[in-house]
Design a protein around this motif. Structure first.
Motif, PDB file in Angstrom:
ATOM      1  N   SER A 190     -19.121  20.689  10.216  1.00 12.29           N
ATOM      2  CA  SER A 190     -20.164  19.992  10.985  1.00 12.29           C
ATOM      3  C   SER A 190     -20.072  20.273  12.486  1.00 12.29           C
ATOM      4  O   SER A 190     -21.045  20.085  13.217  1.00 12.29           O
ATOM      5  CB  SER A 190     -20.072  18.485  10.760  1.00 12.29           C
ATOM      6  OG  SER A 190     -18.812  18.003  11.213  1.00 12.29           O
ATOM      7  N   ILE A 191     -18.926  20.750  12.930  1.00 15.75           N
ATOM      8  CA  ILE A 191     -18.707  21.077  14.339  1.00 15.75           C
ATOM      9  C   ILE A 191     -19.597  22.239  14.807  1.00 15.75           C
ATOM     10  O   ILE A 191     -19.726  22.494  15.998  1.00 15.75           O
ATOM     11  CB  ILE A 191     -17.206  21.395  14.556  1.00 15.75           C
ATOM     12  CG1 ILE A 191     -16.794  21.241  16.019  1.00 15.75           C
ATOM     13  CG2 ILE A 191     -16.848  22.783  14.024  1.00 15.75           C
ATOM     14  CD1 ILE A 191     -15.288  21.253  16.229  1.00 15.75           C
ATOM     15  N   PHE A 192     -20.260  22.923  13.853  1.00 22.44           N
ATOM     16  CA  PHE A 192     -21.120  24.077  14.168  1.00 22.44           C
ATOM     17  C   PHE A 192     -22.596  23.758  13.886  1.00 22.44           C
ATOM     18  O   PHE A 192     -23.216  24.331  12.986  1.00 22.44           O
ATOM     19  CB  PHE A 192     -20.693  25.297  13.342  1.00 22.44           C
ATOM     20  CG  PHE A 192     -19.246  25.701  13.492  1.00 22.44           C
ATOM     21  CD1 PHE A 192     -18.666  25.856  14.749  1.00 22.44           C
ATOM     22  CD2 PHE A 192     -18.470  25.950  12.373  1.00 22.44           C
ATOM     23  CE1 PHE A 192     -17.333  26.242  14.880  1.00 22.44           C
ATOM     24  CE2 PHE A 192     -17.133  26.345  12.502  1.00 22.44           C
ATOM     25  CZ  PHE A 192     -16.566  26.491  13.760  1.00 22.44           C
TER      26      PHE A 192
ATOM     27  N   ILE B  67     -25.013  15.777  24.432  1.00 23.39           N
ATOM     28  CA  ILE B  67     -25.268  14.663  23.521  1.00 23.39           C
ATOM     29  C   ILE B  67     -24.242  14.793  22.395  1.00 23.39           C
ATOM     30  O   ILE B  67     -24.355  15.662  21.532  1.00 23.39           O
ATOM     31  CB  ILE B  67     -26.706  14.722  22.957  1.00 23.39           C
ATOM     32  CG1 ILE B  67     -27.741  14.709  24.089  1.00 23.39           C
ATOM     33  CG2 ILE B  67     -26.952  13.566  21.976  1.00 23.39           C
ATOM     34  CD1 ILE B  67     -29.170  15.040  23.636  1.00 23.39           C
ATOM     35  N   VAL B  68     -23.197  13.961  22.441  1.00 24.84           N
ATOM     36  CA  VAL B  68     -22.126  14.025  21.443  1.00 24.84           C
ATOM     37  C   VAL B  68     -22.461  13.065  20.310  1.00 24.84           C
ATOM     38  O   VAL B  68     -22.709  11.879  20.539  1.00 24.84           O
ATOM     39  CB  VAL B  68     -20.759  13.675  22.061  1.00 24.84           C
ATOM     40  CG1 VAL B  68     -19.683  13.632  20.982  1.00 24.84           C
ATOM     41  CG2 VAL B  68     -20.380  14.691  23.135  1.00 24.84           C
ATOM     42  N   ILE B  69     -22.487  13.591  19.097  1.00 25.29           N
ATOM     43  CA  ILE B  69     -22.790  12.793  17.906  1.00 25.29           C
ATOM     44  C   ILE B  69     -21.602  12.900  16.960  1.00 25.29           C
ATOM     45  O   ILE B  69     -21.132  13.997  16.669  1.00 25.29           O
ATOM     46  CB  ILE B  69     -24.079  13.307  17.225  1.00 25.29           C
ATOM     47  CG1 ILE B  69     -25.251  13.241  18.208  1.00 25.29           C
ATOM     48  CG2 ILE B  69     -24.371  12.507  15.955  1.00 25.29           C
ATOM     49  CD1 ILE B  69     -26.529  13.906  17.707  1.00 25.29           C
TER      50      ILE B  69
ATOM     51  N   ARG C 125     -19.029  15.861  16.944  1.00 24.46           N
ATOM     52  CA  ARG C 125     -17.575  15.648  16.960  1.00 24.46           C
ATOM     53  C   ARG C 125     -17.059  15.534  15.526  1.00 24.46           C
ATOM     54  O   ARG C 125     -17.537  14.703  14.748  1.00 24.46           O
ATOM     55  CB  ARG C 125     -17.222  14.388  17.748  1.00 24.46           C
ATOM     56  CG  ARG C 125     -15.726  14.257  18.031  1.00 24.46           C
ATOM     57  CD  ARG C 125     -15.458  13.076  18.960  1.00 24.46           C
ATOM     58  NE  ARG C 125     -14.060  13.094  19.417  1.00 24.46           N
ATOM     59  CZ  ARG C 125     -13.066  12.470  18.802  1.00 24.46           C
ATOM     60  NH1 ARG C 125     -13.294  11.777  17.684  1.00 24.46           N
ATOM     61  NH2 ARG C 125     -11.838  12.538  19.281  1.00 24.46           N
ATOM     62  N   PRO C 126     -16.084  16.375  15.147  1.00 22.16           N
ATOM     63  CA  PRO C 126     -15.662  16.428  13.747  1.00 22.16           C
ATOM     64  C   PRO C 126     -14.834  15.212  13.343  1.00 22.16           C
ATOM     65  O   PRO C 126     -14.121  14.632  14.156  1.00 22.16           O
ATOM     66  CB  PRO C 126     -14.807  17.698  13.685  1.00 22.16           C
ATOM     67  CG  PRO C 126     -14.218  17.800  15.063  1.00 22.16           C
ATOM     68  CD  PRO C 126     -15.290  17.291  16.007  1.00 22.16           C
TER      69      PRO C 126
END
Length: 310
Positions: free
Chosen positions: A75-77, A62-64, A12-13
């Protein structure tokens, strides 16, 4: 050996914006002339809606959260810097843009392990950055995990020698070609293979028009068909709308889904949609801000987890 997983890592950005360091060879990026805070807010909204749709379909996500201190606009990629494999191995990859190298955070691996997965080995290619040699994960590599083929369009971000090394380490056969897009009247290499092709269990979306060399084009088609994939051709204009940036996953009751953005879906013809739906359903979500500023789409946002369970 599986081609499709039900588990994804997504980042997650917190500081999403147009990355000036990647725009030099990612010709899909466009400046929207909005302030970074607005860009990030819009990207977070698109991200959250996308994750909600995936989870509703039964996909494990898994959301980080990204780390604001790192200033990592892309970072979203995450699929560009890490890959997770069935034999318990993790691949870490060398990144073209210096500010993308900061995306490689050890805590991502810790969170994946704490989510019930086992990591037995890490294959680290990142020292290649010292020689300005790059191979950006499953952006550069489109993997047929069952047929053991690694399709790779060579570019400034996909080095042939490093591709061969990856194939030796992970036991894949390399399928090497160059894919082009037209930029201001010139044919220039497409920065990532996964923009112009995606491989599912029984079919593949591929922009054959992007492969200018006839022998290379025939080779790609022959390899796909030899693994019994239906080849669904897409156009360069559809690639510009990210119709090649797709990933097959499975959700509730092992149901297969081809995941893409809403702009990708809108770019497909009724014939192409019917061809895909012979194989699986389609899940799409609006990613307009992420696509326009980031130059990447749905597939780039999902790092597949194939690791064994603890």
């Amino acid at each position: 050996m599986k081609q499709v997983t039900d588990t994804l890592v997504m980042i997650r950005p917190v500081q999403f914006r147009m990355n000036e360091q990647t725009a030099v060879n990612n010709y899909y990026q466009e400046d929207l002339n909005i302030i970074p805070e607005t860009a990030n807010t819009k990207a977070q909204r698109e991200f959250d809606e996308f994750v909600t749709k995936l989870k509703a379909a039964g996909v494990q996500v898994i959301v980080i959260d990204d780390d604001k201190k790192l200033d990592t606009p892309d970072s979203i990629f995450p699929n560009n810097w890490i890959s997770f494999h069935e034999n318990g191995t993790v691949g870490l990859y060398p990144m073209f843009a210096p500010n993308r190298r900061r995306e490689r955070r050890p805590e991502v691996l810790d969170i994946v392990e704490s989510s019930g997965f086992r990591i037995d080995n890490i294959v680290d290619y990142t020292s290649a950055e010292e020689q300005d040699v790059f191979l950006e994960g499953t952006g550069s590599l489109v993997l047929d995990r069952v047929g053991r083929k690694a399709y790779c369009a060579l570019s400034a971000r996909a080095d042939e020698e490093l591709l061969i090394e990856f194939c030796e380490d992970f036991e894949y056969t390399p399928v090497i070609f160059t894919a082009y897009q037209t930029v201001e009247g010139k044919r220039l290499p497409i920065y990532h293979t996964n923009v112009m092709m995606g491989i599912a269990e029984t079919f593949a979306l591929v922009c054959l028009d992007a492969i200018d060399d006839k022998k290379e084009k025939k080779s790609v088609v022959d390899f796909l068909r030899s693994d019994n994939k239906e080849v669904i051709a897409i156009s360069e204009e559809q690639v510009n709308n990210f119709a090649g940036n797709v990933l097959q996953v499975h959700g509730t009751d092992d149901k297969r889904l081809l995941v893409m953005s809403s702009s990708a879906f809108a770019a497909l013809t009724t014939t192409q949609i019917a061809a895909i739906k012979k194989h699986c359903d389609i899940l799409h979500s609006d990613l307009e801000t992420i696509e326009t500023l980031g130059g990447g789409s749905a597939r780039c946002m999902m790092a597949e987890v194939f690791l064994p369970k603890e």
